[in-house]
Design a protein around this motif. Structure first.
Motif, PDB file in Angstrom:
ATOM      1  N   MET A   1      56.420 111.707 -49.695  1.00 29.94           N
ATOM      2  CA  MET A   1      56.637 110.461 -49.957  1.00 29.94           C
ATOM      3  C   MET A   1      56.132 109.528 -50.964  1.00 29.94           C
ATOM      4  SD  MET A   1      55.693 107.512 -46.946  1.00 29.94           S
ATOM      5  CE  MET A   1      54.037 107.471 -47.249  1.00 29.94           C
ATOM      6  N   GLY A   2      54.632 109.844 -51.301  1.00 28.34           N
ATOM      7  CA  GLY A   2      54.078 109.241 -52.322  1.00 28.34           C
ATOM      8  C   GLY A   2      54.739 109.538 -53.886  1.00 28.34           C
ATOM      9  N   PHE A   3      55.117 110.809 -54.079  1.00 27.07           N
ATOM     10  CA  PHE A   3      55.850 111.267 -55.111  1.00 27.07           C
ATOM     11  C   PHE A   3      57.065 110.492 -55.233  1.00 27.07           C
ATOM     12  CE2 PHE A   3      52.950 114.818 -53.989  1.00 27.07           C
ATOM     13  CZ  PHE A   3      52.277 114.588 -55.062  1.00 27.07           C
TER      14      PHE A   3
ATOM     15  N   LEU B   1      57.635 109.585 -41.929  1.00 29.98           N
ATOM     16  CA  LEU B   1      58.556 110.711 -41.223  1.00 29.98           C
ATOM     17  C   LEU B   1      59.905 110.776 -41.977  1.00 29.98           C
ATOM     18  CD1 LEU B   1      58.149 109.230 -37.542  1.00 29.98           C
ATOM     19  CD2 LEU B   1      57.692 111.421 -38.442  1.00 29.98           C
ATOM     20  N   ARG B   2      60.260 109.672 -42.616  1.00 26.87           N
ATOM     21  CA  ARG B   2      61.590 109.571 -43.195  1.00 26.87           C
ATOM     22  C   ARG B   2      61.582 110.378 -44.498  1.00 26.87           C
ATOM     23  NH1 ARG B   2      64.610 110.448 -46.440  1.00 26.87           N
ATOM     24  NH2 ARG B   2      66.197 108.927 -47.530  1.00 26.87           N
ATOM     25  N   PHE B   3      60.480 110.252 -45.408  1.00 22.73           N
ATOM     26  CA  PHE B   3      60.390 110.640 -46.926  1.00 22.73           C
ATOM     27  C   PHE B   3      59.535 112.053 -46.944  1.00 22.73           C
ATOM     28  CE2 PHE B   3      61.982 106.504 -47.517  1.00 22.73           C
ATOM     29  CZ  PHE B   3      62.810 106.689 -48.431  1.00 22.73           C
ATOM     30  N   THR B   4      58.697 112.149 -46.021  1.00 24.88           N
ATOM     31  CA  THR B   4      58.006 113.387 -46.225  1.00 24.88           C
ATOM     32  C   THR B   4      58.504 114.660 -45.132  1.00 24.88           C
ATOM     33  OG1 THR B   4      55.830 112.322 -46.916  1.00 24.88           O
ATOM     34  CG2 THR B   4      55.717 114.662 -45.902  1.00 24.88           C
TER      35      THR B   4
ATOM     36  N   LEU C   1      48.634 114.008 -47.675  1.00 20.60           N
ATOM     37  CA  LEU C   1      49.004 113.133 -46.650  1.00 20.60           C
ATOM     38  C   LEU C   1      48.272 111.647 -47.068  1.00 20.60           C
ATOM     39  CD1 LEU C   1      50.526 112.968 -43.935  1.00 20.60           C
ATOM     40  CD2 LEU C   1      48.130 113.106 -42.864  1.00 20.60           C
ATOM     41  N   GLY C   2      47.136 111.863 -47.622  1.00 22.07           N
ATOM     42  CA  GLY C   2      46.368 110.540 -48.134  1.00 22.07           C
ATOM     43  C   GLY C   2      46.881 110.031 -49.363  1.00 22.07           C
ATOM     44  N   ILE C   3      47.056 110.730 -50.342  1.00 23.37           N
ATOM     45  CA  ILE C   3      47.474 110.273 -51.654  1.00 23.37           C
ATOM     46  C   ILE C   3      49.099 109.508 -51.258  1.00 23.37           C
ATOM     47  CG2 ILE C   3      48.995 112.183 -52.540  1.00 23.37           C
ATOM     48  CD1 ILE C   3      46.253 110.172 -54.418  1.00 23.37           C
ATOM     49  N   ALA C   4      49.982 109.907 -50.656  1.00 25.78           N
ATOM     50  CA  ALA C   4      51.214 109.352 -50.374  1.00 25.78           C
ATOM     51  C   ALA C   4      50.805 108.001 -49.642  1.00 25.78           C
ATOM     52  CB  ALA C   4      51.819 110.206 -49.296  1.00 25.78           C
TER      53      ALA C   4
END
Lengths: 432, 237, 337, 261
Positions: A60-62, A341-344, A195-198
């Motif tokens: 998700m973050g990326f 949930l959607r993006f990762t 998970l954190g960076i996202a």
């Protein structure tokens, strides 16, 4: 690709065609376009997981960084904002970066342990306050300018397509930082770190209004394709549409979507081509060796950590590209809409279901899972209506079940993931 | 003549589906006696012990304890039949106290375990002093005592030790061997694998020299010690 | 002197008390994660959603109790419902283990496979919660709102700063203390608890000692259900219940467990408080405290907030990275696999 | 030449290597023997960069190589095999060999994408070399088999083969004979001797089979309790009282059975 692969792809194409026939081509093309983007994300994760066994749950973050790139590249610059505090802001950011670099340099120096830690800590704390002292006024000045419409710095005003590689670069930069810190530790740690960076990336997008307008969203991003209204005014287009028996409005909507499909397909094919070439080359052989047995690969002269970092950056960059493409397609950046949930995790379902380690499988998984994600809701509603058809129209349960049908998606995805892991752990298209 | 308490007879087999490591190896020990398996590195000593304890698949041969055939029992079921096993490494619960280690050894027992714990403390007095200390903080020799103590808590009829003296200093080794003799005097059958062949054979009632998974020499400890061929065996044969 | 007292009161009111309550909630969550890691040997991504499920079950029971007119006086009714909620969650987890995890355990699957499986479970549980109770905000705290409210405190002490002690905060601290005490008593004093520690220490030797692994696993899940449900209910009482906020707790909970040392219960508790206090301290606007302490001419103009509250994830993350870089086994020594 | 000076490696309180010093002369096949737990494999792991030493120094031709990571040691010509074979199980035997040489064009992504011509030529050479190695090891028929499907002994041969894909200076072999039948062990022995004679490889071999050691190795170094106990020709070593003692056990030398009890 194997015969089984061709069959699966043909089946996927048939699903989209059937959607077009029964539910309209507009929907079919919408699914196709997001399917193409999902396939690219899935390829990115497959590079990391399938090729190298790296567990990234920060997709998700990326993706969001890619979205930010679309804003920074394509939006016109806000001159008042730049005048108000643009340079000061850049200066503050440079100062922040300098503090971090200095801290790292201090840490690398081999001076006495206690001393080193103290100096670094002092540098970081002092640097933080300096940074904030420089940053805050600039931010306030920028955000004060016409906040309801802009209140940010805008972008470079370049064609939005340029944002796609830039999105890749932004994501690669973030991946480099994470990789440096967490690669080489246990896989669980990399997972938690990503998970954190996202979450942090999303927090930045939501809060730093000067950068991304935060939760006020950036809308009306420039497009790489013509606008529908322009097409409807174009006599030539209207005539051509009439030739197919289509009214101008429908025809323009479909045509715009087809143009997007074409652009996305080019990117997907290019990335797929590069991924396949890399996999089939000595580079791919080396990566497979590392995945099979890190200790032996290291003893055979391969720098495992460097290769892991490389493939981690590469996979994240691919996710960044896909993120920029998605924001381009949406025409807006809405930081509040990014959900892990959607993006990762959905992307993970795509990779696992498609077949981790197999690029074609990852692409197929991208299309199939996206199709399901969209179709589960109407299918669920339909199923609920069937189940509740015997109940009284004003029954509490009936209302609850019909309302909750929209929540069926997550459960379905989970069940699919669990079923594939249990009964076909190598996915629909196994690696070999 | 009555059958020995523990017999592993004509055992042939290996790990999983791999090649056979044991080739018709036979081991037997009488009640209250000490049998020692010695032999060069890679001769299959530990494997033979594990076969008796049911940790590998036997292609042929049988294992009997007190006349009862236990060839097809799992290691856990063999524990219930009175066997206790002390692995060579990771043979304690490191974050638990010494006393808790002993309690865990007696996990299957429902009766009062205090007397047995006291017996173990009498056997290894140092453990009484360290009863509240985490076993992982003890020295190598003390850990081995905890490991043996834990195994004794089930009140087994057979105690099996896989290289109990590996990595402990010679003085501790002496001490440990003394205790093992004491355990045997209490009527417990002891089967052990030892690297330190000379010392082990000195306390053994029976010695088995294995070479390449088969019995090469068998005899009383003293007989084997006197045998030149046996001495040669340890440097390969 | 009054200024100093005022500063202390403000600090307690806005930093110490909320931090302690949040820390207790995180600690309970991290205990669950660390137990699963120590005994089942994987990082359970479904833990946040287990908490959500447990809370939901408790809320439903609470509603049931309220509808037949049962309440708990000045305490929230949810506390009566809690044991039933725990039981329901326990059944769910045992069912999940039987249907899903056991298969991989028998296969001796790699830990990362179990992590991915737990992601699937996370999806299903998340969907289940949304399906049953919806995505809206649910406030289920009833009973008295405050033990001491700010106005009463001011009247009592004559200070300018009020100290409000919300009843949910007190309940959180007391319940968490009881839960932790029970857990440690169970792990250190009972036969079953000791067998769990033994299993976590040395699985093979536990088998040789006749410890039944399936029983250990089942008991673990039940304890995890109790911890997760309690943590979730306390968090929900303190704030409010929303299906997806529990997923977001996953990051600080994991950070707490890792900071403390994965697999180490004591570490999980310490980690929970470290993360919670860091978060509160760094995102608190210190102006309120500083105005009492600084001479008038030096009083800060801004809020003196180090980071906006939206960056609380960044705090967990930063602490996590620092620990990973400098002490990968955590503050208390955890297991390394 | 490798020298090891006063090397220590502790695991908690356990001193696996406890002040070992030794030299491996260029061009020799040096045997390393000793009872289980003598610290041989730990010594290998420290020299080959798998484990950092607690203290001590390792040099190679006068250069300090203590604590260098394995992949850097590989570039210096120091290779090793493993006690339990570490094959790349999902790759074919030929691929296992072809991945070894360093600095392949196709190992950089850019060339993998856009330098196909160069790669193809290099791949042909690598494949040819791999086939030569397989022939040398008499396992040509297994070239396209997945390495994971090989028997234990064949995997050991493959590991040896990997070291032949580059011009190694020194190769550390950890229990080449473990799980290998007598015929295959002879094949491996022949290969080692030929590599030593024809290509000038230096070997350091951990092995328990004394016939094998006797046939190949000179000198033989004996380790016990983390230290070097003796060094000499295989014949002398087998006659050495201290060595026999180490294998038979220490401690009770002067006691009698009666005293023990």
């Amino acid at each position: 690709m194997t015969a089984r692969g061709f069959l699966l792809y043909a089946g996927m194409a048939l699903l989209i065609v059937l959607t077009g026939v029964f539910q309209g081509w507009n929907l079919a093309l919408t699914i196709l376009n997001m399917g193409l983007i999902s396939a690219i994300m899935s390829l990115g994760v497959n590079l990391q997981w399938g090729f190298a066994g790296l567990f990234n749950v920060g997709v998700m973050g990326f993706v969001a960084l890619g979205g930010l790139a679309a804003v920074l590249v394509a939006q016109p610059p806000v001159v008042e904002g730049w005048n108000a505090g643009g340079l000061r802001l850049l200066g503050a950011l440079a100062l922040g970066a300098a503090v971090l670099i200095a801290a790292v340099q201090v840490w690398k120096r081999k001076i006495g342990g206690q001393m080193r830690a103290m100096v670094m800590l002092a540098l970081l704390i002092g640097g933080f306050f300096l940074f904030r002292a420089a940053l805050d006024p600039a931010v306030n000045a920028i955000e004060a300018i016409n906040p309801s419409l802009s209140g940010y710095l805008g972008g470079l005003g370049l064609p939005v397509i340029v944002a796609w590689p830039v999105g890749g670069l932004l994501a690669a930069g973030a991946a480099w930082i994470i990789g440096k810190a967490a690669l080489g530790l246990r896989s669980d740690y990399l997972a938690i770190a990503t998970l954190g960076i996202a979450e942090i990336v999303i927090a930045v997008l939501k809060n730093e209004d000067w950068l991304s307008r935060g939760v006020k969203n950036v809308v009306g991003l420039p497009r790489p394709v013509p606008y529908e209204v322009d097409l409807q005014r174009d006599a030539g287009f209207v005539e051509a549409a009439a030739g197919y028996g289509l009214d101008p409005v429908t025809a323009s909507t479909l045509w715009v979507k087809i143009l997007y499909s074409g652009l996305f397909a080019v990117v997907l094919i290019a990335i797929l081509f590069l991924a396949q070439r890399a996999l089939a080359s000595p580079w791919g052989r080396m990566m497979r060796a590392i995945r099979d047995n890190e200790i032996a690969a290291s003893a055979m002269g391969k720098n495992v950590t460097a290769r892991h970092l490389q493939v981690f950056i590469l996979g994240s960059a691919v996710c960044g590209i896909a993120g920029a493409m998605m924001t381009t397609l949406d025409g807006q950046l809405t930081p509040g809409s990014y959900q892990p949930l959607r993006f990762t995790f959905l992307v993970w379902v795509m990779v696992i279901v498609g077949g981790s380690g197999n690029n074609y499988g990852a692409v197929l998984g991208g299309f199939l899972i996206w199709w399901l994600w969209v179709m589960v809701e109407p299918l669920g509603l339909w199923a609920m209506e069937l189940i509740t058809s015997g109940m009284a129209a004003d029954s509490w349960l009936r209302g609850h079940l019909t309302d909750s049908a929209a929540q069926m998606r997550l459960m379905t995805m989970g069940i699919i993931l669990l079923a594939v892991l249990r009964f076909s752990p190598k996915g629909l298209m196994p690696e070999r | 003549m009555a059958e020995p308490h523990l017999i592993g007879e004509a055992m042939t087999g290996g790990y999983g589906r791999g090649a056979d490591i044991l080739h018709g190896c036979t081991l037997s020990v009488d009640k209250g006696e000490i049998a020692v398996i010695v032999g060069p590195n890679g001769a299959g000593k530990s494997t033979a012990m594990k076969a008796v304890f049911g940790m590998l698949n036997l292609r042929s041969g049988s294992v009997r304890i007190g006349g009862e055939d236990i060839t097809h029992l799992s290691p856990q079921d063999r524990v219930a039949k009175g066997m206790a096993f002390v692995p060579q490494t990771s043979n304690i619960f490191p974050s638990m106290t010494v006393e808790e280690n002993l309690e865990m050894g007696a996990f299957l027992r429902r009766d009062d375990i205090r007397p047995t714990i006291e017996q173990v403390y009498d056997l290894f007095p140092i453990l009484r002093d360290k009863r509240r200390q985490a076993a992982g903080e003890l020295s190598g020799g003390q850990r081995q005592q905890v490991a043996v103590g834990r195994a004794l808590m089930t009140q087994p009829s057979v105690l099996m030790l896989d290289e109990p003296t590996a990595g402990v200093s010679p003085i501790v080794m002496d001490e440990l061997f003394d205790r093992i003799i004491e355990v045997a005097r209490a009527g417990i059958t002891i089967l052990m694998v030892e690297q330190n062949a000379r010392q082990a054979l000195e306390i053994a009632d029976t010695g088995y020299v294995l070479v390449q998974g088969a019995n090469a020499y068998t005899g009383t400890g003293a007989e084997l010690m006197a045998d030149d061929e046996v001495r040669r065996t340890f440097l390969g044969g | 002197m009054t200024d100093f007292l005022n500063a202390i009161v403000a600090l307690s009111n806005f930093v110490l008390i909320p931090g302690a309550a949040y820390g207790a909630q995180l600690a309970l969550g991290a205990l669950g994660v660390t137990l699963i890691y120590g005994i089942l040997r994987f990082s359970n991504f479904a833990h946040g959603d287990t908490m959500a499920f447990g809370t939901m079950a408790t809320i439903l029971v609470t509603w049931g109790l309220q509808s037949i007119g049962i309440s708990f006086g000045f305490l929230p009714t949810a506390l009566i419902a809690l044991p039933i909620g725990i039981a329901i969650t326990g059944l769910l987890l045992l069912g999940t283990d039987r249907a899903i995890y056991r298969f991989y355990r028998k296969q001796k699957a790699a830990p990362v496979v179990l992590v991915i499986v737990s992601i699937g479970v996370m999806f299903v549980m998340n969907g289940l919660v949304r399906f049953i109770i919806g995505v809206g905000d649910v406030n289920f705290a009833d009973g008295a709102r405050f033990v001491i409210n700010a106005r009463e405190f001011k009247e009592m002490t004559g200070l300018d700063e009020g100290l409000a002690l919300r009843s949910t905060t007190l309940i959180t601290l007391v319940t968490a203390a009881i839960a932790v005490a029970l857990l440690f008593w169970f792990l250190n004093k009972t036969r079953t608890g000791k067998s769990m520690r033994a299993f976590s220490d040395n699985e093979d030797l536990a088998l040789l000692s006749g410890i039944n692994p399936e029983r250990v696993v089942a008991v673990t899940w039940l304890i995890v259900a109790a911890l997760a449900t309690t943590a979730g209910v306390l968090y929900g009482l303190d704030k409010s219940f929303k299906a997806f906020t529990y997923f977001q707790l996953l990051l600080p909970i994991f950070a707490a467990a890792i900071v403390g040392g994965l697999g180490n219960p004591l570490g999980a508790i310490a980690g929970g408080f470290v993360i919670a206090f860091s978060e509160v301290l760094i995102t608190y606007a210190w102006k309120k405290v500083l105005v009492y302490l600084m001479p008038e001419n030096l009083e800060p103009s801004g809020l003196v907030q180090l980071l906006s509250t939206d960056y609380k994830f960044a705090v967990s993350f930063a602490i996590l990275i620092i620990v990973l870089l400098f002490k990968p086994t955590g503050l208390f020594k955890g297991q390394s696999v | 030449m490798i020298t090891v000076e006063n090397l220590h490696r502790h695991f908690g309180g356990f001193h696996a290597v406890d002040g070992a010093s030794l030299r491996i002369e260029t061009g020799s096949i040096t045997g390393l023997i000793g009872p289980n737990g003598a610290g041989k494999t730990t010594l290998f792991n420290v020299i080959a960069g798998r484990l950092p030493p607690t203290s001590g120094r390792v040099t190679m031709d006068g250069e300090d190589i203590t604590g260098l990571p394995p992949h850097e040691l590989f570039h210096k010509g120091l290779l090793r095999t493993f006690q339990i074979a570490h094959e790349f199980s999902s790759m074919t035997v030929r691929e296992n060999l072809m991945m070894v040489p360093e600095g392949q064009h196709g190992e950089t992504l850019w060339n993998a994408w856009f330098g196909r011509g160069k790669i193809a030529a290099q791949e042909r050479e690598l494949a040819k070399k791999a086939d030569e190695v397989l022939e040398f090891l008499t396992i040509s028929h297994l070239a396209d088999e997945r390495a994971g499907n090989l028997s234990g002994g064949q995997k050991k041969l493959l590991e040896l083969g990997r070291t032949m894909m580059v011009d190694a200076k020194i190769v550390f072999l950890d229990e080449v004979g473990a799980g290998v039948n007598r015929t295959l062990l002879n094949t491996i022995g022949d290969a080692i001797i030929r590599l030593n004679k024809e290509r000038g490889y230096t070997f350091c071999v951990i092995e328990h089979d004394m016939d094998f050691i006797g046939r190949l190795c000179d000198p033989v170094i004996v380790m016990a309790e983390g230290k070097v106990l003796a060094e000499g020709s295989a014949d002398n070593i087998m006659k050495n009282e201290a060595v026999i003692e180490a294998y038979l056990g220490t401690g009770l030398k002067n006691k009698t059975v009666g005293e023990t009890a």
